[in-house]
Design a protein around this motif. Sequence first.
Motif, PDB file in Angstrom:
ATOM      1  N   GLN A 160      70.066  97.907  66.873  1.00  0.00           N
ATOM      2  CA  GLN A 160      71.055  98.584  65.661  1.00  0.00           C
ATOM      3  C   GLN A 160      72.024  98.783  65.067  1.00  0.00           C
ATOM      4  N   PHE A 161      72.827  98.322  63.954  1.00  0.00           N
ATOM      5  CA  PHE A 161      73.774  99.332  64.669  1.00  0.00           C
ATOM      6  C   PHE A 161      74.775  99.691  65.624  1.00  0.00           C
ATOM      7  N   GLY A 162      74.987  99.229  66.591  1.00  0.00           N
ATOM      8  CA  GLY A 162      74.442  99.839  67.592  1.00  0.00           C
ATOM      9  C   GLY A 162      73.946 100.887  68.617  1.00  0.00           C
ATOM     10  N   ARG A 163      72.910 101.078  68.070  1.00  0.00           N
ATOM     11  CA  ARG A 163      72.105 101.776  68.983  1.00  0.00           C
ATOM     12  C   ARG A 163      70.707 101.342  68.815  1.00  0.00           C
ATOM     13  N   PRO A 164      70.119 101.751  69.973  1.00  0.00           N
ATOM     14  CA  PRO A 164      68.583 102.142  70.146  1.00  0.00           C
ATOM     15  C   PRO A 164      68.195 102.985  68.716  1.00  0.00           C
ATOM     16  N   ILE A 165      66.497 102.023  68.044  1.00  0.00           N
ATOM     17  CA  ILE A 165      66.434 102.396  66.441  1.00  0.00           C
ATOM     18  C   ILE A 165      65.764 103.605  67.009  1.00  0.00           C
TER      19      ILE A 165
END
Length: 372
Positions: A261-266
């Motif tokens: 999410q948002f370009g990175r692993p949560i």
Amino acid sequence: MPRVLTEQRRDLVDAVADFCRRECGSPQQRNALAQPHDEGIYAKLADAGWLGISLPEEFGGAGQGMTELCLFLEETAYGRVPMGGFATSIIAAAAYEKFATDEQKKLVLEGVIRGRVEAISMSEPDVGALTCRADEVEGGWRINGQKTWCSNAHIADHILLIARTSKESSKHEGLTQFMVPTSVEGLRISGIDTMGGREVNDLYFTDCFVPDDSVVGTVGHAWHQLMAGLNLERMILGASMLGAARRAFDDTLDHVRQREQFGRPIGSFQALKHRIADMATELECAHLLVYSVAAHIDAAPDELVTCEASMVKLKCTELAKHVSLEGMQMLGGYGYTTEYGMESMLRSTVVSTVYGGTSEIQRDIIGKTYGL
């Protein structure tokens, strides 16, 4: 998590883990094995010699200790093997090993090792004031009354029944254990629907006759005989739930590493990273507790480690429930689907804090050992 294992124990863990991957490793395989106990899988475990891992060699078992039993239970729980009949079978077998006649031991222990299931029935509304009665008659005993929450009675060969045989001043006296075949006339087994599937049963005894040689141990001493098996029961439940907690943790960790999410692993967000760190720490603590107590029991098998065994049961069941619930939340909507399996992990771990003595009972037992 790293373990310090002997070569023999490492070979056991590796072999069981390989079995789990081959037989239950994919969601498709697990969905096909939907019941809590699968006879086909159980027969394969018997063929591998694992069902008798802690039972005496003279009956065909491996004669191993508590540590090996816990390793087997942890790894099969991690692999989500549908072998629900094993826990009650090994608990019952241990009682027969300690108190039964040679004929009873041979029948039950050899059967368990071959893959037969055994059940044990104690529960009533008030366990200490049992009302299910066995009255002595010519040639044996006649049983009348009701039992409840009897795990695996519907797939078992025998029920190790605790019934009242006399009225004594203490509610813990006057109880006797009987080996009751599930095929005996006068016994009705009625399943109780639960969110975990068909696992537990009501038992109804109506003029159910069993011969004299059905008594297990000493007439009137069942309560004391039951107390001798508490270490085993609590360690079985604890080790199994340690494996379940590990599985829920690893499935959650895989998800938060991959889901972006948002370009990175949560998992890289601090809110989830810290929760993962806390769970990993608690799992390591639980692991150390289980195997330190197992080692103690192996060194002194006749010692009743009441406090420590209750700690194992309390810690591991509560942790498994917590990790599964956290996993469901971190998986979001996926956690609620049957495809990902976390919802079934939550169902199976929540009930572990109830059966075998609730968490509140375990806390009470632990508190009493400190004079409270």
